[in-house]
Design a protein around this motif. Structure first.
Motif, mmCIF file in Angstrom:
data_model
loop_
_atom_site.group_PDB
_atom_site.id
_atom_site.type_symbol
_atom_site.label_atom_id
_atom_site.label_comp_id
_atom_site.label_asym_id
_atom_site.label_seq_id
_atom_site.Cartn_x
_atom_site.Cartn_y
_atom_site.Cartn_z
ATOM 1 N N LEU A 3 0.832 -1.198 0.000
ATOM 2 C CA LEU A 3 0.000 0.000 0.000
ATOM 3 C C LEU A 3 0.871 1.255 0.000
ATOM 4 O O LEU A 3 0.600 2.202 -0.744
ATOM 5 C CB LEU A 3 -0.934 0.007 1.206
ATOM 6 C CG LEU A 3 -1.837 1.229 1.342
ATOM 7 C CD1 LEU A 3 -2.739 1.365 0.134
ATOM 8 C CD2 LEU A 3 -2.658 1.130 2.604
ATOM 9 N N THR A 4 1.927 1.248 0.784
ATOM 10 C CA THR A 4 2.847 2.381 0.824
ATOM 11 C C THR A 4 3.498 2.585 -0.533
ATOM 12 O O THR A 4 3.572 3.710 -1.035
ATOM 13 C CB THR A 4 3.928 2.164 1.901
ATOM 14 O OG1 THR A 4 3.289 1.993 3.155
ATOM 15 C CG2 THR A 4 4.880 3.325 1.962
ATOM 16 N N HIS A 5 3.965 1.503 -1.137
ATOM 17 C CA HIS A 5 4.596 1.591 -2.456
ATOM 18 C C HIS A 5 3.617 2.138 -3.490
ATOM 19 O O HIS A 5 3.965 3.004 -4.292
ATOM 20 C CB HIS A 5 5.120 0.221 -2.881
ATOM 21 C CG HIS A 5 5.754 0.222 -4.230
ATOM 22 N ND1 HIS A 5 6.964 0.804 -4.475
ATOM 23 C CD2 HIS A 5 5.307 -0.269 -5.414
ATOM 24 C CE1 HIS A 5 7.252 0.673 -5.757
ATOM 25 N NE2 HIS A 5 6.271 0.025 -6.341
ATOM 26 N N ASP A 6 2.373 1.640 -3.471
ATOM 27 C CA ASP A 6 1.361 2.118 -4.412
ATOM 28 C C ASP A 6 1.073 3.596 -4.202
ATOM 29 O O ASP A 6 0.945 4.353 -5.159
ATOM 30 C CB ASP A 6 0.065 1.325 -4.272
ATOM 31 C CG ASP A 6 0.187 -0.103 -4.767
ATOM 32 O OD1 ASP A 6 1.167 -0.407 -5.487
ATOM 33 O OD2 ASP A 6 -0.686 -0.919 -4.418
ATOM 34 N N LEU A 7 0.972 4.020 -2.952
ATOM 35 C CA LEU A 7 0.709 5.421 -2.645
ATOM 36 C C LEU A 7 1.841 6.303 -3.163
ATOM 37 O O LEU A 7 1.603 7.338 -3.791
ATOM 38 C CB LEU A 7 0.539 5.611 -1.138
ATOM 39 C CG LEU A 7 0.226 7.019 -0.668
ATOM 40 C CD1 LEU A 7 -1.113 7.484 -1.234
ATOM 41 C CD2 LEU A 7 0.202 7.067 0.849
ATOM 42 N N LEU A 8 3.071 5.880 -2.937
ATOM 43 C CA LEU A 8 4.216 6.648 -3.426
ATOM 44 C C LEU A 8 4.222 6.724 -4.948
ATOM 45 O O LEU A 8 4.435 7.781 -5.532
ATOM 46 C CB LEU A 8 5.524 6.021 -2.937
ATOM 47 C CG LEU A 8 5.833 6.181 -1.457
ATOM 48 C CD1 LEU A 8 7.032 5.318 -1.088
ATOM 49 C CD2 LEU A 8 6.092 7.629 -1.113
ATOM 50 N N ARG A 13 4.488 10.497 -6.517
ATOM 51 C CA ARG A 13 5.397 10.731 -7.647
ATOM 52 C C ARG A 13 4.791 11.659 -8.692
ATOM 53 O O ARG A 13 5.440 12.619 -9.109
ATOM 54 C CB ARG A 13 5.831 9.412 -8.287
ATOM 55 C CG ARG A 13 6.868 9.625 -9.387
ATOM 56 C CD ARG A 13 7.367 8.347 -9.969
ATOM 57 N NE ARG A 13 8.303 7.723 -9.047
ATOM 58 C CZ ARG A 13 8.538 6.426 -8.984
ATOM 59 N NH1 ARG A 13 7.915 5.600 -9.792
ATOM 60 N NH2 ARG A 13 9.401 5.944 -8.133
ATOM 61 N N PRO A 14 3.535 11.447 -9.139
ATOM 62 C CA PRO A 14 2.969 12.399 -10.102
ATOM 63 C C PRO A 14 2.893 13.825 -9.544
ATOM 64 O O PRO A 14 3.128 14.784 -10.276
ATOM 65 C CB PRO A 14 1.571 11.844 -10.388
ATOM 66 C CG PRO A 14 1.670 10.386 -10.082
ATOM 67 C CD PRO A 14 2.645 10.294 -8.931
#
Length: 66
Positions: A3-8, A13-14
């Motif tokens: 979830l953290t990776h997806d959020l980042l 990032r965008p």
């Protein structure tokens, strides 16, 4: 962790990529002063466009349309 990776990847990032270069420099300086230069370098690597994206933009800029 996923979830953290997806959020980042999908949200932060965008948002970071829309910042003006001066603002990005401010973020990098804040990271460097708050911890180590390694954090600022990790941020630079993370926030820059991926290699395929950069190559694709270069290629598309050279293709003649019309």
């Amino acid at each position: 962790m996923a979830l953290t990776h997806d959020l980042l990847r999908e949200v932060l990032r965008p948002a970071v990529r829309t910042l003006a270069p001066a603002r990005l420099e401010e973020v990098e300086q804040a990271l460097a002063s708050a911890g180590s230069s390694g954090r600022a370098e990790a941020f630079r690597r993370w926030s820059r466009p991926s290699t395929p994206g950069r190559i694709g933009r270069r290629i598309s800029g050279r293709v003649r349309r019309g």
